[in-house]
Design a protein around this motif. Sequence first.
Motif, short mmCIF file in Angstrom:
data_model
loop_
_atom_site.label_atom_id
_atom_site.label_comp_id
_atom_site.label_asym_id
_atom_site.label_seq_id
_atom_site.Cartn_x
_atom_site.Cartn_y
_atom_site.Cartn_z
N PHE A 194 -6.53 -2.01 0.91
CA PHE A 194 -6.20 -1.04 -0.14
C PHE A 194 -5.19 -1.63 -1.11
N ARG A 211 0.50 3.02 -9.95
CA ARG A 211 0.55 4.00 -11.03
C ARG A 211 1.16 3.30 -12.25
N ASP A 224 -3.61 6.14 -12.71
CA ASP A 224 -3.62 5.49 -11.39
C ASP A 224 -4.78 4.53 -11.32
N ARG A 276 -6.76 2.20 -8.43
CA ARG A 276 -6.84 2.01 -6.98
C ARG A 276 -8.01 1.11 -6.63
N GLU A 287 -2.95 0.31 -4.64
CA GLU A 287 -2.88 1.38 -5.64
C GLU A 287 -1.59 1.24 -6.42
N THR A 328 -0.37 3.50 0.63
CA THR A 328 -1.58 4.21 1.04
C THR A 328 -1.24 5.35 2.00
#
Lengths: 339, 252
Positions: free
Chosen positions: B80, B84, B94, B96, B82, B66
Amino acid sequence: MDTEAKPAAPHQPPRIFSEISEWWQHFPPEFRRCWQLLPNKDVFFPMLIAWLLLFQFLGNATFGYIDTASLFWWMKVVYWNPLNSAEDGHGLLIPPLVLALLWWKRKKLLAVQFRLWWPAMLLLAAALALHLFGYLLQQPRISIVALFTGIYALTGLAWGPGWMRASFFPFFLFIFCVPVTSIGEPVTVPLRELVTRIVAFVCHHLFRMDVHDEGNLLFNSARTYQYEVAAACSGLRSFIAVLVLAIVYAFVCFDKTWKRSLIILSGVPLAIIGNVIRLMCIVISASIWGQRTGNFVHENFLFSLIPYVPALLGVIWLGGWLGEKRHAPPSTPTAPQPV
Amino acid sequence: MTLQKQTILAVAFALMGATAFALIHMRANQRLGQPGIKATPLADSKRLNVYLPPEVLNYHSVAIPTDTNVFNGLPPDTSFAERRYFNTNRQWLDCRVVMMGTDRTSIHKPELCLTGSGYRINGSDSQSDKIRVDRPHPYDLPVMKLMTYPFEAKNDRGESRMLRVIYVYWFVADHDLTESHWTRMRHMSAHLLKTGELERWAYVSCFAVCPPGSETETYERMKKFIAASVPEFQTAFGEPVAGPVSPRAALR
């Protein structure tokens, strides 16, 4: 015949300076006189202090971006938020505007029948309930409404229904202290689309310019320039400013409800026209001299004032056409009624 | 000071005092709901470790840390994740997740975030949609699809080409799904008033780019990805829908 040259007259300052100086000299004694005429100060001001302390220490429930327990600090950060170009910056101007209008109205306010009025306690309770509701839902905007409703209730408790009726204008202007930019999409999105279409229509069909629109984009065929009518260009800031000024003008200069309504409603199309004119200046200058010139017009402070000019001139012209009221000679306020 | 004045002051102070007490009590006893996604506690942190599957269909993935500005700019109990995802055709997207804690301002309107990143949203090409997810039972996942205007992008060799962004998002809490920001706010407020519990919403998004003209193909690819990945990390699901069962589910 006296042939001697007369000494040159001393340089006279402009008249406005003497008027300001005269006002400044008269303000303190006039303020002291009004202060002495205002009754029940020992009731109102302790309650006001307690009320403000409540919102200072238990005003804000959202502890994220604006990590503060104070509703006032939350409001200040929102008003000065650079991320939205301070679109809600007018919120800082409303309290001094209201105070100035209360001062302007002081003779009428001091002439009301003052009394302690218990029913205002219900409004105070409603304001407290509203704040509890806003705090529970983490919605500071609701708490802002509660803040000013409560202050209004406190004035009613201390000075009675006559004061509340007389001070409703300008008190209701505090509604403009509620920040709306981040929740204003239902208004700004249609405004942006409307303004984009009007600019493209006027430039293309009336001025025969090579200007096209797509959504909220304005560009020419060769795409040598392109502008997006972004949220900051929706005209929301000028819209609110023109609306506030139209409301003040309507209430200060007109007595009849229909005249006031017409003045206020005229602020809406006039604000849109003002924003359209500004956007046309940007597009026309870009079309003639290139995107760089258009950008200059877009970012220049003086050009950013363009939306206000036609709007204010329009409101004042309409006011002149409707015929402003004649102000009655000020009456001497009577001594306050015993409570 | 007269008795009437003293009484008014006493009653007003009592009301304000009772309100202050209620506000303090409210703040101290705010109950946070369960998330609608898989998450585990992190040691010495108010945040949670949000799970995203490392492999989905023919995609493998890498975790993306992040951004510090995002980390520090959001409430300290925001969580958070995320990743790819790349497939064998060198296509990527992506995925997220941003999940709130006790502060609803962890989650912003995605339109603001996308615009703030420099993209211009094409309103006429953006719309809500439903993606059929098969597990744990067939249901329709409500999503919002945003598309941007074409923009010029340059690769590492300095070659430029026009691209568009397709951005798909939705909001999920325990037993609640929606693609609408306003529905989320309404449900959160209603749940809070009825139960005193603050729903813990997460905002899930998928981001992909494509050249103009490939939007439909890219969106179909995203939909397949979402339908396959959601059951791996999302614990909330919608009402069962009748409809053709996917061949994959029929084989189980």
